[in-house]
Design an enzyme around this catalytic site. Structure first.
Site, PDB file in Angstrom:
ATOM      1  N   HIS A  47       0.941  -1.233   0.180  1.00  0.00           N
ATOM      2  CA  HIS A  47       0.001  -0.042   0.106  1.00  0.00           C
ATOM      3  C   HIS A  47       0.867   1.341   0.197  1.00  0.00           C
ATOM      4  CE1 HIS A  47      -2.742   2.861   1.788  1.00  0.00           C
ATOM      5  NE2 HIS A  47      -3.827   2.227   1.473  1.00  0.00           N
ATOM      6  N   ASP A  72       2.969  -4.756   7.998  1.00  0.00           N
ATOM      7  CA  ASP A  72       1.849  -4.000   7.994  1.00  0.00           C
ATOM      8  C   ASP A  72       0.349  -5.069   7.964  1.00  0.00           C
ATOM      9  OD1 ASP A  72      -0.607  -2.462   7.295  1.00  0.00           O
ATOM     10  OD2 ASP A  72       0.081  -2.019   5.116  1.00  0.00           O
ATOM     11  N   GLN A  74      -4.597  -5.557   6.504  1.00  0.00           N
ATOM     12  CA  GLN A  74      -5.742  -6.646   5.828  1.00  0.00           C
ATOM     13  C   GLN A  74      -5.757  -7.872   6.225  1.00  0.00           C
ATOM     14  OE1 GLN A  74      -7.687  -5.398   3.452  1.00  0.00           O
ATOM     15  NE2 GLN A  74      -7.037  -3.291   3.403  1.00  0.00           N
ATOM     16  N   LYS A  96     -10.530  -1.555  10.095  1.00  0.00           N
ATOM     17  CA  LYS A  96     -10.653  -2.820   9.268  1.00  0.00           C
ATOM     18  C   LYS A  96     -11.017  -4.065   9.981  1.00  0.00           C
ATOM     19  CE  LYS A  96      -8.925  -0.424   5.646  1.00  0.00           C
ATOM     20  NZ  LYS A  96      -7.595  -0.325   5.047  1.00  0.00           N
ATOM     21  N   CYS A 140      -4.872   2.662  -3.661  1.00  0.00           N
ATOM     22  CA  CYS A 140      -3.761   3.386  -3.068  1.00  0.00           C
ATOM     23  C   CYS A 140      -2.487   2.078  -3.290  1.00  0.00           C
ATOM     24  CB  CYS A 140      -3.617   3.584  -1.624  1.00  0.00           C
ATOM     25  SG  CYS A 140      -4.919   4.888  -1.440  1.00  0.00           S
TER      26      CYS A 140
END
Length: 562
Positions: free
Chosen positions: A275, A352, A355, A378, A516
């Site tokens: 991202h 990260d 997700q 999220k 993004c």
């Protein structure tokens, strides 16, 4: 033919063994005299084959299939769905999950095993709670490992859907189908109620005031920190920092640890899957420090080429930063393996997890990563709250990145002394109510159980992938073997924004654009995709409506054509 006979015929098509069993199953699955729900929109004649795909929700319960072979792993009391799904993933190559081949649905229909969660084979049976015990943070036999106990209640998608009031909304005169979960997830009633309760009864600033509401707000805020610690399996609450979201978390790592430890000619390694929030902060840091940003390539399915990744690592590598799950493709990266490879060269690792946290069980101690970041919105929590996990020794070696109240021990005009982590990194008044909402979201996930969520979503992802592959002119972008949630695609002859607008006219919310993540989309020769993405509350009807709407769009019968 009667409604009951029609439902019985649908079940018989799944290859079930005998009429008596079929009748029991039909009675079980038919509700109020109706047959199993099918696509309720216009469907092209060519789509008739889609109707033959077995739907995960229609797989018979294991009690009625005692003679059928099931995976021995899926025998925990209360996890009836674990027994049911095994038949979906039987294929010609045998029972070894590592063997590629053609999958067979119940009834004999074949599918290409395009997506896989091999790690699910490692999930062990979970224990039931004691009667009336509610949620227990740690089971007796696992207490030494500090592993949270997850619910062993059977998974019921209809019950889950009733927990999310927004799913009752109408959009353009049709029931909302929320397939934009990679952008943000909807909130269960328990989270909404917790937010409302906090602001009605406990609202106060925290930590320092000597009054009752401040104490209650502090308890709720720090209680959520403990819930996050358990959720990630971190070793201590001092390793959990509250921020506004994953983007701010990555910037915290860059501006704090990064500025302290990245020097001229050092190297930072990322991947093509990132991202923008995991690209731009490192570009800025490299520009400021004179360091170099290196990028690990991916193959044509969207999986990182580990051999090439390893070649990028060397004695100059100071930091490796990569996504746990790609927001644009859904690829699941091998976190533990990539972390181990980076540590071999002395590099720190930041993951990260934005997700990943709503789809997969996360264990930062098992991964051994140095940082892990995610956003609350999220994972069914409010916006404006996120988390940075950092190993204690790494955080202690990192300076504050913002100055102000709450992060100090003592201030004079000549000198300021800072708190130890996590207080050192939480300047000013944080998102107190949203942190409490995050704790409520974690409670909700614990009640359902992450293994339940993972398996449900994987069944749905497999079902949707196979249906989409049958649509002429539809190209899936990202077909890695290990995937979660995301179904990015382009459709020949249609701009992605037009597809998104047409789906919206049918009440179906998806994301259209570059998400993004422009570099990875350009790796596949596109500037944008349509991105349906799944969550625990989605079901086969949601997928069927999506598929029918795409077919109708191709035929010129879809609403919203421009």
């Amino acid at each position: 033919m009667s409604t009951s006979d029609r439902g019985l015929g649908e079940l018989a098509a799944m290859g079930l063994p005998d009429p008596a069993t079929l009748e029991r199953l039909a009675n079980e699955y038919l509700r109020d005299g109706t047959s199993i729900p099918q696509v309720d929109r216009l469907v092209l004649p060519e789509m008739s084959s889609i109707g033959q795909l077995p739907r995960p929700a229609e797989i018979p319960k294991s009690a009625d299939l005692a003679a059928s072979p099931v995976n021995e792993m899926a025998t925990a009391p209360g996890f009836s769905f674990l027994r049911e799904i095994r038949g979906i993933f039987d294929w010609a190559g045998g029972k070894d999950a590592s063997v590629p081949g053609i999958g067979k649905f119940p009834g004999g229909a074949e599918f290409d095993r395009a997506v896989s969660f091999n790690f699910l084979e490692e999930i062990k049976p979970l224990e039931k709670f004691g009667a009336g015990s509610g949620l227990s943070p740690v089971s007796s036999d696992l207490a030494g490992f500090n592993i949270p106990v997850l619910s062993s209640d059977p998974f019921d998608i209809n019950t889950v859907r009733r927990d999310f009031p927004i799913l009752l909304e109408q959009v353009n005169g049709r029931p909302l189908v929320w397939l934009d979960n990679a952008a943000t997830t909807q909130k269960p009633q328990s989270v909404i109620d917790q937010l409302s309760y906090f602001y009605q009864h406990d609202n106060s600033n925290i930590h320092r005031a000597a009054h009752t509401l401040a104490a209650r707000a502090t308890d709720a805020y720090e209680g959520s920190r403990e819930k996050v610690r358990r959720f990630l399996n971190a070793g201590s609450t001092s390793e959990i920092i509250f921020v506004r979201g994953a983007t701010e978390g990555i910037n915290l790592v860059a501006q704090s640890w990064g500025k302290q430890h990245i020097q001229k000619d050092d190297e930072i390694v990322i991947t093509w899957l990132e991202h923008h929030a995991n690209i731009v902060p490192w570009q800025m840091l490299c520009s400021e420090k004179g360091a170099k940003l290196r990028v690990a390539p991916v193959d044509d399915s969207g999986q990182v080429l580990l051999d090439e990744y390893q070649k990028l690592l060397n004695s100059k590598t100071r930091l490796v930063a990569f996504a746990h799950v790609s927001n644009a493709l859904g690829t699941i990266l091998p976190v533990q393996e990539m972390t181990e490879m980076a540590h071999h060269f002395g590099a720190k690792v930041m993951v990260d997890g934005a997700q990943a946290v709503s789809h997969l069980r996360v264990d930062v101690q098992a991964y051994d990563c140095d940082f892990f970041v995610f956003s609350g919105h999220k994972v069914f929590a409010p916006t404006g709250i996120g988390v940075v996990y950092g190993k204690s020794d790494v955080l202690n070696a990192s300076p504050p990145w913002q100055g102000g109240g709450n992060m100090i021990t003592d201030v004079t005009f000549e000198k300021t002394t800072y708190q130890i982590p996590p207080g050192r990194f939480e300047a000013g008044t944080g998102s107190i109510g949203d942190a409490v909402g995050l704790g409520a979201a974690i409670d909700y996930l614990d009640r359902i159980g992450m293994p339940n969520i993972t398996r449900h979503e994987h069944e749905l992802l497999t079902y949707a992938t196979e249906a989409m592959k049958r649509i002429p002119g539809l190209r899936l972008i990202g077909t890695a073997k290990e995937k979660a949630s995301v179904l990015s695609f382009v459709l020949d002859g249609f701009r992605t924004e037009d597809v998104g607008a047409a789906l919206n006219q049918e009440g179906i919310a998806v994301r259209s654009g570059h998400h993004c993540a422009q570099p990875i989309l350009r790796r596949f020769g596109v500037e944008s995709t349509v991105r349906p993405s799944l969550a625990v509350y989605n079901n086969c009807d949601d997928v069927d409506k999506l598929i029918a709407a795409i077919w109708n769009l191709k035929s010129g019968r879809g609403a919203g054509l421009v």
